[in-house]
Design a protein around this motif. Sequence first.
Motif, PDB file in Angstrom:
ATOM      1  N   ALA A  43       0.854  -1.158   0.094  1.00  0.00           N
ATOM      2  CA  ALA A  43       0.073   0.130   0.241  1.00  0.00           C
ATOM      3  C   ALA A  43       0.861   1.351  -0.027  1.00  0.00           C
ATOM      4  O   ALA A  43       0.308   2.518  -0.493  1.00  0.00           O
ATOM      5  N   ALA A  44       2.124   1.342   0.506  1.00  0.00           N
ATOM      6  CA  ALA A  44       3.099   2.418   0.555  1.00  0.00           C
ATOM      7  C   ALA A  44       3.168   2.735  -0.883  1.00  0.00           C
ATOM      8  O   ALA A  44       2.961   4.121  -1.007  1.00  0.00           O
ATOM      9  N   GLY A  45       3.299   2.110  -1.959  1.00  0.00           N
ATOM     10  CA  GLY A  45       3.406   2.378  -3.370  1.00  0.00           C
ATOM     11  C   GLY A  45       2.178   2.862  -4.075  1.00  0.00           C
ATOM     12  O   GLY A  45       2.216   3.797  -4.959  1.00  0.00           O
ATOM     13  N   VAL A  46       1.219   1.785  -3.548  1.00  0.00           N
ATOM     14  CA  VAL A  46      -0.067   2.039  -4.504  1.00  0.00           C
ATOM     15  C   VAL A  46      -0.584   3.370  -4.226  1.00  0.00           C
ATOM     16  O   VAL A  46      -1.416   4.094  -5.068  1.00  0.00           O
ATOM     17  N   VAL A  47      -0.736   4.212  -3.019  1.00  0.00           N
ATOM     18  CA  VAL A  47      -1.231   5.194  -2.730  1.00  0.00           C
ATOM     19  C   VAL A  47      -0.733   6.470  -3.407  1.00  0.00           C
ATOM     20  O   VAL A  47      -1.569   7.252  -3.834  1.00  0.00           O
ATOM     21  N   VAL A  97      10.435  10.014  -4.060  1.00  0.00           N
ATOM     22  CA  VAL A  97       9.903   8.768  -3.598  1.00  0.00           C
ATOM     23  C   VAL A  97      10.304   7.716  -4.647  1.00  0.00           C
ATOM     24  O   VAL A  97      10.784   6.475  -4.175  1.00  0.00           O
ATOM     25  N   THR A  98      10.356   8.238  -5.796  1.00  0.00           N
ATOM     26  CA  THR A  98      10.894   7.244  -6.917  1.00  0.00           C
ATOM     27  C   THR A  98      12.407   7.028  -6.473  1.00  0.00           C
ATOM     28  O   THR A  98      12.715   5.772  -6.642  1.00  0.00           O
ATOM     29  N   GLY A  99      13.065   8.146  -6.176  1.00  0.00           N
ATOM     30  CA  GLY A  99      14.565   7.501  -5.895  1.00  0.00           C
ATOM     31  C   GLY A  99      14.781   6.748  -4.705  1.00  0.00           C
ATOM     32  O   GLY A  99      15.399   5.817  -4.739  1.00  0.00           O
ATOM     33  N   LEU A 100      13.712   6.884  -3.801  1.00  0.00           N
ATOM     34  CA  LEU A 100      14.016   6.030  -2.447  1.00  0.00           C
ATOM     35  C   LEU A 100      13.556   4.631  -2.980  1.00  0.00           C
ATOM     36  O   LEU A 100      14.158   3.498  -2.599  1.00  0.00           O
ATOM     37  N   TRP A 101      12.408   4.293  -3.932  1.00  0.00           N
ATOM     38  CA  TRP A 101      11.993   2.985  -4.125  1.00  0.00           C
ATOM     39  C   TRP A 101      13.238   2.559  -5.124  1.00  0.00           C
ATOM     40  O   TRP A 101      13.420   1.289  -5.058  1.00  0.00           O
ATOM     41  N   ALA A 102      13.717   3.371  -6.055  1.00  0.00           N
ATOM     42  CA  ALA A 102      14.986   2.923  -6.950  1.00  0.00           C
ATOM     43  C   ALA A 102      16.146   2.348  -6.058  1.00  0.00           C
ATOM     44  O   ALA A 102      16.544   1.245  -6.279  1.00  0.00           O
ATOM     45  N   GLY A 103      16.413   3.036  -4.956  1.00  0.00           N
ATOM     46  CA  GLY A 103      17.228   2.668  -4.018  1.00  0.00           C
ATOM     47  C   GLY A 103      17.274   1.472  -3.245  1.00  0.00           C
ATOM     48  O   GLY A 103      17.913   0.550  -3.104  1.00  0.00           O
ATOM     49  N   VAL A 104      16.016   1.266  -2.850  1.00  0.00           N
ATOM     50  CA  VAL A 104      15.637  -0.043  -2.204  1.00  0.00           C
ATOM     51  C   VAL A 104      15.518  -1.194  -3.399  1.00  0.00           C
ATOM     52  O   VAL A 104      16.265  -2.287  -3.010  1.00  0.00           O
ATOM     53  N   LEU A 105      15.076  -1.031  -4.639  1.00  0.00           N
ATOM     54  CA  LEU A 105      14.951  -1.926  -5.520  1.00  0.00           C
ATOM     55  C   LEU A 105      16.623  -2.328  -6.011  1.00  0.00           C
ATOM     56  O   LEU A 105      16.787  -3.471  -6.217  1.00  0.00           O
ATOM     57  N   GLY A 120       9.833 -10.426  -2.146  1.00  0.00           N
ATOM     58  CA  GLY A 120       8.554  -9.789  -2.090  1.00  0.00           C
ATOM     59  C   GLY A 120       8.624  -8.076  -2.252  1.00  0.00           C
ATOM     60  O   GLY A 120       7.980  -7.421  -2.704  1.00  0.00           O
ATOM     61  N   ASP A 121       9.887  -8.047  -1.340  1.00  0.00           N
ATOM     62  CA  ASP A 121      10.196  -6.420  -1.160  1.00  0.00           C
ATOM     63  C   ASP A 121      10.598  -6.005  -2.537  1.00  0.00           C
ATOM     64  O   ASP A 121      10.440  -4.643  -2.922  1.00  0.00           O
ATOM     65  N   SER A 122      11.218  -6.916  -3.652  1.00  0.00           N
ATOM     66  CA  SER A 122      11.411  -5.994  -4.910  1.00  0.00           C
ATOM     67  C   SER A 122      10.094  -5.939  -5.572  1.00  0.00           C
ATOM     68  O   SER A 122      10.162  -4.997  -6.414  1.00  0.00           O
ATOM     69  N   VAL A 123       9.207  -6.748  -5.487  1.00  0.00           N
ATOM     70  CA  VAL A 123       7.632  -6.531  -6.068  1.00  0.00           C
ATOM     71  C   VAL A 123       7.297  -5.147  -5.777  1.00  0.00           C
ATOM     72  O   VAL A 123       6.693  -4.232  -6.419  1.00  0.00           O
ATOM     73  N   THR A 124       7.134  -5.137  -4.364  1.00  0.00           N
ATOM     74  CA  THR A 124       6.698  -3.882  -3.640  1.00  0.00           C
ATOM     75  C   THR A 124       7.580  -2.851  -4.095  1.00  0.00           C
ATOM     76  O   THR A 124       6.819  -1.838  -4.441  1.00  0.00           O
ATOM     77  N   ALA A 125       8.671  -2.763  -4.310  1.00  0.00           N
ATOM     78  CA  ALA A 125       9.345  -1.638  -4.515  1.00  0.00           C
ATOM     79  C   ALA A 125       9.440  -1.097  -6.154  1.00  0.00           C
ATOM     80  O   ALA A 125       9.169  -0.360  -6.588  1.00  0.00           O
ATOM     81  N   GLY A 126       9.153  -2.315  -6.803  1.00  0.00           N
ATOM     82  CA  GLY A 126       8.931  -1.861  -8.186  1.00  0.00           C
ATOM     83  C   GLY A 126       7.358  -1.314  -8.567  1.00  0.00           C
ATOM     84  O   GLY A 126       7.335  -0.483  -9.170  1.00  0.00           O
ATOM     85  N   ILE A 127       6.446  -1.744  -8.055  1.00  0.00           N
ATOM     86  CA  ILE A 127       5.313  -1.128  -7.905  1.00  0.00           C
ATOM     87  C   ILE A 127       5.230   0.133  -7.375  1.00  0.00           C
ATOM     88  O   ILE A 127       4.529   1.123  -7.844  1.00  0.00           O
ATOM     89  N   GLY A 128       5.875   0.423  -6.258  1.00  0.00           N
ATOM     90  CA  GLY A 128       6.120   1.736  -5.607  1.00  0.00           C
ATOM     91  C   GLY A 128       7.009   2.612  -6.669  1.00  0.00           C
ATOM     92  O   GLY A 128       6.338   3.891  -6.669  1.00  0.00           O
ATOM     93  N   VAL A 130       7.121   2.658 -10.025  1.00  0.00           N
ATOM     94  CA  VAL A 130       5.955   2.848 -11.029  1.00  0.00           C
ATOM     95  C   VAL A 130       4.988   3.956 -10.632  1.00  0.00           C
ATOM     96  O   VAL A 130       4.854   4.986 -11.278  1.00  0.00           O
ATOM     97  N   CYS A 131       4.358   3.747  -9.383  1.00  0.00           N
ATOM     98  CA  CYS A 131       3.372   4.542  -9.007  1.00  0.00           C
ATOM     99  C   CYS A 131       3.726   5.943  -8.651  1.00  0.00           C
ATOM    100  O   CYS A 131       3.344   6.999  -8.918  1.00  0.00           O
TER     101      CYS A 131
END
Length: 162
Positions: A43-47, A97-105, A120-128, A130-131
């Motif tokens: 939900a963190a990325g989907v929001v 936030v794009t940068g943060l998700w890219a860093g996690v990814l 699982g966290d890679s999928v979440t980071a990828g969705i985050g 994109v969002c």
Amino acid sequence: MTPQPSISRTRPRDLLAVGLAAVLVGNLVIRLFYSSIPSLPLAAGVVLGVLGIAELVGGYVLRGRIERRRGAPPVDPLLAARAVIVAKASAVAGSFVTGLWAGVLTYTLPLAGDVTAAAGDSVTAGIGLVCALLLVGAGLWLEYCCRTPDDPDTDDRPERLR
């Protein structure tokens, strides 16, 4: 008489700088604390994607009112100014936030084959990611939609081609 401050367009290089700095911060934080945090919530990325969609729709509606399509009522200048502020804030926040998700990814994706949580966290980071990119694009779109038809900055062609 003091000059009024003008609101300039959001520059892509500023968004890129914010995003690159956030990649470094995100990667450093996830490297330091990944073993002690719970799995990342989807939900963190989907929001951010939902906010981006709302801004896309809002930009379309606002643009129609600015252009007075189908007898639409005029736009209150204060409403347009607020929309520009929301648009600029969304673009910058989305870039961060794009940068943060890219860093996690960049940290979790190489581990995804060996660590179940990282997959699982890679999928979440990828969705985050994109969002968050959707939010950046929506912010830029909303900012574009707030321009008046007679705004000289609306036409991006060089002066000699007008």
